[in-house]
Design a protein around this motif. Sequence first.
Motif, PDB file in Angstrom:
ATOM      1  N   UNK A   1       6.410 -84.534 -53.622  1.00  0.00           N
ATOM      2  CA  UNK A   1       5.128 -84.558 -54.330  1.00  0.00           C
ATOM      3  C   UNK A   1       4.601 -83.133 -54.494  1.00  0.00           C
ATOM      4  N   UNK A   2       4.696 -82.326 -53.433  1.00  0.00           N
ATOM      5  CA  UNK A   2       4.230 -80.935 -53.507  1.00  0.00           C
ATOM      6  C   UNK A   2       5.016 -80.157 -54.560  1.00  0.00           C
ATOM      7  N   UNK A   3       6.329 -80.373 -54.618  1.00  0.00           N
ATOM      8  CA  UNK A   3       7.153 -79.688 -55.622  1.00  0.00           C
ATOM      9  C   UNK A   3       6.746 -80.120 -57.032  1.00  0.00           C
ATOM     10  N   UNK A   4       6.507 -81.403 -57.208  1.00  0.00           N
ATOM     11  CA  UNK A   4       6.109 -81.931 -58.511  1.00  0.00           C
ATOM     12  C   UNK A   4       4.754 -81.379 -58.939  1.00  0.00           C
ATOM     13  N   UNK A   5       3.774 -81.462 -58.044  1.00  0.00           N
ATOM     14  CA  UNK A   5       2.425 -80.996 -58.370  1.00  0.00           C
ATOM     15  C   UNK A   5       2.348 -79.474 -58.437  1.00  0.00           C
ATOM     16  N   UNK A   6       3.317 -78.796 -57.821  1.00  0.00           N
ATOM     17  CA  UNK A   6       3.383 -77.340 -57.881  1.00  0.00           C
ATOM     18  C   UNK A   6       4.058 -76.820 -59.142  1.00  0.00           C
ATOM     19  N   UNK A   7       4.410 -77.720 -60.049  1.00  0.00           N
ATOM     20  CA  UNK A   7       4.993 -77.294 -61.322  1.00  0.00           C
ATOM     21  C   UNK A   7       6.491 -77.453 -61.423  1.00  0.00           C
ATOM     22  N   UNK A   8       7.107 -78.094 -60.444  1.00  0.00           N
ATOM     23  CA  UNK A   8       8.555 -78.286 -60.504  1.00  0.00           C
ATOM     24  C   UNK A   8       8.971 -79.156 -61.683  1.00  0.00           C
TER      25      UNK A   8
ATOM     26  N   UNK B   1       7.102 -91.143 -68.734  1.00  0.00           N
ATOM     27  CA  UNK B   1       6.379 -91.018 -67.485  1.00  0.00           C
ATOM     28  C   UNK B   1       5.876 -89.585 -67.363  1.00  0.00           C
ATOM     29  N   UNK B   2       4.626 -89.438 -66.973  1.00  0.00           N
ATOM     30  CA  UNK B   2       4.092 -88.090 -66.826  1.00  0.00           C
ATOM     31  C   UNK B   2       4.031 -87.684 -65.344  1.00  0.00           C
ATOM     32  N   UNK B   3       3.746 -86.433 -65.122  1.00  0.00           N
ATOM     33  CA  UNK B   3       3.735 -85.828 -63.783  1.00  0.00           C
ATOM     34  C   UNK B   3       2.771 -86.547 -62.839  1.00  0.00           C
ATOM     35  N   UNK B   4       1.561 -86.825 -63.286  1.00  0.00           N
ATOM     36  CA  UNK B   4       0.557 -87.462 -62.429  1.00  0.00           C
ATOM     37  C   UNK B   4       0.978 -88.882 -62.058  1.00  0.00           C
ATOM     38  N   UNK B   5       1.536 -89.607 -63.026  1.00  0.00           N
ATOM     39  CA  UNK B   5       1.993 -90.972 -62.763  1.00  0.00           C
ATOM     40  C   UNK B   5       3.096 -90.976 -61.707  1.00  0.00           C
ATOM     41  N   UNK B   6       4.062 -90.070 -61.844  1.00  0.00           N
ATOM     42  CA  UNK B   6       5.145 -89.995 -60.874  1.00  0.00           C
ATOM     43  C   UNK B   6       4.613 -89.573 -59.500  1.00  0.00           C
ATOM     44  N   UNK B   7       3.715 -88.611 -59.461  1.00  0.00           N
ATOM     45  CA  UNK B   7       3.133 -88.163 -58.189  1.00  0.00           C
ATOM     46  C   UNK B   7       2.438 -89.319 -57.485  1.00  0.00           C
TER      47      UNK B   7
END
Length: 114
Positions: free
Chosen positions: A21-28, A1-7
């Motif tokens: 979502x903000x933490x994930x898209x912010x590079x977490x 699973x990649x970052x965009x899919x999870x977001x």
Amino acid sequence: MDRAELAGMLGDQTAAYEPARAALLGGGDFVVWDGIVPSQQLAGIYAARLRRARRRGTETLALSSTVDILARLETAQLKIGCIFAPDRPWAFMLFLTNDADAVLACTGIRRAGW
């Protein structure tokens, strides 16, 4: 699973989804672990964590509603994931369907020492 899919799976079911979502898209950092766990087992574990967080005054996001969601899922088998905020003060626990096609619940817990 990649970052965009999870977001894309992080909807608005609880108050923790947007910060997760903000933490994930912010590079977490994030992980979805292999294996599945019964939702009732998770409901018991996270109910105990809720009691402990309240006793200690630990800041949480949507922990109570996450426990409710896990309890309502009855016999479901779930995958578990986690997103760490880039600067690491928060950890967001994710509870996904057993095929990891959807996030069913999300809670945030402020990490000790941050």
